[in-house]
Design a protein around this motif. Structure first.
Motif, PDB file in Angstrom:
ATOM      1  N   ASP A   1     -91.510 -37.749  38.563  1.00  0.00           N
ATOM      2  CA  ASP A   1     -92.585 -38.545  38.239  1.00  0.00           C
ATOM      3  C   ASP A   1     -93.761 -38.121  37.581  1.00  0.00           C
ATOM      4  O   ASP A   1     -93.943 -36.555  38.109  1.00  0.00           O
ATOM      5  N   VAL A   2     -94.365 -38.559  36.839  1.00  0.00           N
ATOM      6  CA  VAL A   2     -95.723 -37.831  35.866  1.00  0.00           C
ATOM      7  C   VAL A   2     -96.707 -38.749  36.355  1.00  0.00           C
ATOM      8  O   VAL A   2     -97.001 -40.053  35.772  1.00  0.00           O
ATOM      9  N   LEU A   3     -97.923 -38.342  37.124  1.00  0.00           N
ATOM     10  CA  LEU A   3     -99.181 -38.824  37.103  1.00  0.00           C
ATOM     11  C   LEU A   3    -100.371 -38.606  36.230  1.00  0.00           C
ATOM     12  O   LEU A   3    -100.457 -37.249  36.235  1.00  0.00           O
ATOM     13  N   ILE A   4    -100.814 -39.440  35.635  1.00  0.00           N
ATOM     14  CA  ILE A   4    -101.975 -39.091  34.521  1.00  0.00           C
ATOM     15  C   ILE A   4    -103.267 -39.726  34.957  1.00  0.00           C
ATOM     16  O   ILE A   4    -103.187 -40.861  35.376  1.00  0.00           O
ATOM     17  N   GLU A   5    -104.326 -38.869  34.979  1.00  0.00           N
ATOM     18  CA  GLU A   5    -105.574 -39.580  35.172  1.00  0.00           C
ATOM     19  C   GLU A   5    -106.542 -39.022  34.018  1.00  0.00           C
ATOM     20  O   GLU A   5    -106.877 -37.963  33.608  1.00  0.00           O
ATOM     21  N   ASN A   6    -106.987 -40.267  33.385  1.00  0.00           N
ATOM     22  CA  ASN A   6    -107.815 -40.010  32.228  1.00  0.00           C
ATOM     23  C   ASN A   6    -107.145 -39.227  31.125  1.00  0.00           C
ATOM     24  O   ASN A   6    -105.878 -39.812  30.800  1.00  0.00           O
ATOM     25  N   ASP A   7    -107.376 -37.979  30.794  1.00  0.00           N
ATOM     26  CA  ASP A   7    -106.684 -37.564  29.662  1.00  0.00           C
ATOM     27  C   ASP A   7    -106.009 -36.456  30.004  1.00  0.00           C
ATOM     28  O   ASP A   7    -105.396 -35.505  29.305  1.00  0.00           O
ATOM     29  N   ARG A   8    -105.458 -36.261  31.460  1.00  0.00           N
ATOM     30  CA  ARG A   8    -105.065 -35.046  31.984  1.00  0.00           C
ATOM     31  C   ARG A   8    -103.830 -35.246  32.950  1.00  0.00           C
ATOM     32  O   ARG A   8    -103.868 -36.479  33.506  1.00  0.00           O
ATOM     33  N   ILE A   9    -102.952 -34.652  32.873  1.00  0.00           N
ATOM     34  CA  ILE A   9    -101.516 -34.728  33.745  1.00  0.00           C
ATOM     35  C   ILE A   9    -102.195 -34.055  35.153  1.00  0.00           C
ATOM     36  O   ILE A   9    -102.553 -32.973  35.328  1.00  0.00           O
ATOM     37  N   GLN A  10    -102.191 -35.174  36.142  1.00  0.00           N
ATOM     38  CA  GLN A  10    -102.471 -34.772  37.565  1.00  0.00           C
ATOM     39  C   GLN A  10    -101.475 -34.112  38.572  1.00  0.00           C
ATOM     40  O   GLN A  10    -101.536 -33.146  39.099  1.00  0.00           O
ATOM     41  N   LYS A  11    -100.173 -34.608  38.351  1.00  0.00           N
ATOM     42  CA  LYS A  11     -99.088 -34.442  39.227  1.00  0.00           C
ATOM     43  C   LYS A  11     -97.789 -34.400  38.438  1.00  0.00           C
ATOM     44  O   LYS A  11     -97.461 -35.311  37.624  1.00  0.00           O
TER      45      LYS A  11
END
Length: 425
Positions: free
Chosen positions: A22-32
């Motif tokens: 899974d890929v978590l994105i917050e605003n313009d960045r990849i978080q996890k």
């Protein structure tokens, strides 16, 4: 804004991740990037059955803007790019006016922020107005963020002037993108010089037209130390020379376009302007050498040389048609179909040559990877979708392609740029 991409097969050339994450994105960045992320998100995208790759970076496009907007604009070119999973493009400077100073580079960059769905890096010209007589404002363009200079569409035939331009590029930390064509040897040629040109009664372009300048530019890069990127390589000897340059430790990279690693001059069955491109479609032996060069890691990058034209400029004899083919919306499918499905490249190789390696050529450390902290430029690619290319569905103003009706497998399902969904199927 948070987006959670679930159940996708992540392909990341930087970390070598190649599996379900899974890929978590917050605003313009990849978080996890983790096997299972339980956190809530504003939007969830189910990427089951799809590859999740870093957004493609096309080092070689013509957006025709400013001055030739009837062919393409920043807006239509950007739409075409993201439809093809391309989140960053390098726009060539042969517009009207030519992009030859820092103010012109900055003007395109500012407009692109508002008009293009894809990131646009404007490349600067080597000489003023691309006339080959005096150097452009290379230092000013470097400060404006051009990342590279190029005389694309032609070569700088004055080797002394070119060498001076290379030295300034080196001093300013930018690359040189080389269009390798000895214009004194073209002699009115319009397609590859072989029996197929003779069959169609057309003037030919020999391999040496490219090879002579490839050799010259590598030697000049050796002397100046500049990073040299060879655009749209089309010959077997170009591959050999790139290999020799790499063996000598020179900062030289090479790109190949899908039309050159798929089609040969034998595919030109009739006099059709959609098959006219520069450099031309070469022999089957050249095609095989390019494919092997990609497989062996000699050729680093897959780019398109996306070159849109109006219909009336292409719907004529090869002798009189404009040079160029569009490619932004077809490159991923053509690459997957021709190179990955056939086993020549892995999906990881595809991501390297269409994203990770181009990012390295440009020095973009925050792109080319699906990993924590990177900019969330991502393509979600469906490897099972089979269909026929239909030029009438293109977002680009240009419909000039010999691949109309060509059956491919692989389709972009989503494109994210800066953490925003800019295209979905």
């Amino acid at each position: 804004m948070t987006i959670l991409i679930q159940n996708g097969h992540v392909i990341d050339p930087l970390t070598r991740k190649d599996g379900c994450y899974d890929v978590l994105i917050e605003n313009d960045r990849i978080q996890k990037v983790e096997e299972k992320i339980e956190e809530e998100a504003d939007r969830i995208i189910d990427a089951k059955g799809c590859y999740v790759m870093p957004g493609f970076i096309d080092l070689h496009v013509h957006f025709r803007d400013p001055g030739l907007e009837y062919k393409e604009t920043l807006e239509t070119g950007g739409k075409a790019a993201v439809r093809g999973g391309v989140t960053t493009v390098c726009a060539m400077p042969n517009t009207k006016p030519v992009i030859d100073n820092g103010d012109k580079v900055s003007a395109v960059h500012e407009r692109a922020k508002n008009e293009s769905l894809s990131h646009v890096i404007q490349i600067g010209a080597v000489t003023r107005e691309q006339k080959g007589q005096e150097l452009a404002d290379i230092e000013g363009m470097a400060k404006a963020g051009c990342h590279a200079i190029s005389e694309d569409g032609k070569s700088v035939m004055n080797a002394s002037l070119y060498r001076k331009g290379m030295k300034i590029a080196k001093e300013n930390g930018i690359a040189v993108f080389a269009h390798c064509e000895d214009i004194t040897m073209v002699e009115g040629g319009v397609m590859n010089a072989d029996e197929n040109a003779e069959r169609l009664g057309l003037k030919g372009i020999t391999n040496s037209v490219e090879d002579v300048i490839v050799a010259r530019d590598i030697l000049l890069a050796k002397e100046t130390g500049v990073r040299l990127h060879l655009c749209h390589c089309s010959t077997a000897d170009s591959v050999k020379m790139v290999k020799l340059a790499k063996e000598e430790g020179l900062p030289v990279t090479g790109e190949v376009c899908p039309h050159h690693f798929i089609l040969s001059s034998e595919d030109i069955k009739e006099d059709d302007g959609n098959y006219k491109m520069n450099p031309p479609l070469r022999s089957k032996a050249d095609v095989e050498a390019l494919r092997q060069g990609l497989k062996d890691g000699i050729m680093d990058v897959i780019s398109t040389d996306h070159a849109p034209h109006a219909a009336e400029e292409k719907n004529k004899s090869i002798a009189k048609a404009a040079f160029g083919i569009v490619g932004l919306e077809t490159s991923a499918a053509l690459t997957y179909t021709s190179l990955v499905k056939t086993g020549l490249l892995s999906v990881m190789d595809m991501a390297e040559k269409m994203s990770y390696n181009p990012a390295k050529v440009l020095g973009l450390d925050e792109k080319g990877s699906v990993s924590e902290g990177k900019i969330a430029d991502i393509v979600i690619f469906d490897p099972d979708k089979t269909y026929k290319i239909d030029k009438n569905t293109f977002a680009s103003k240009g419909k000039n392609t010999p691949f109309d009706g060509y059956e491919v497998t692989g389709e972009v399902a989503y494109t994210l740029a800066d953490g925003k969904v800019v295209y979905e199927r």
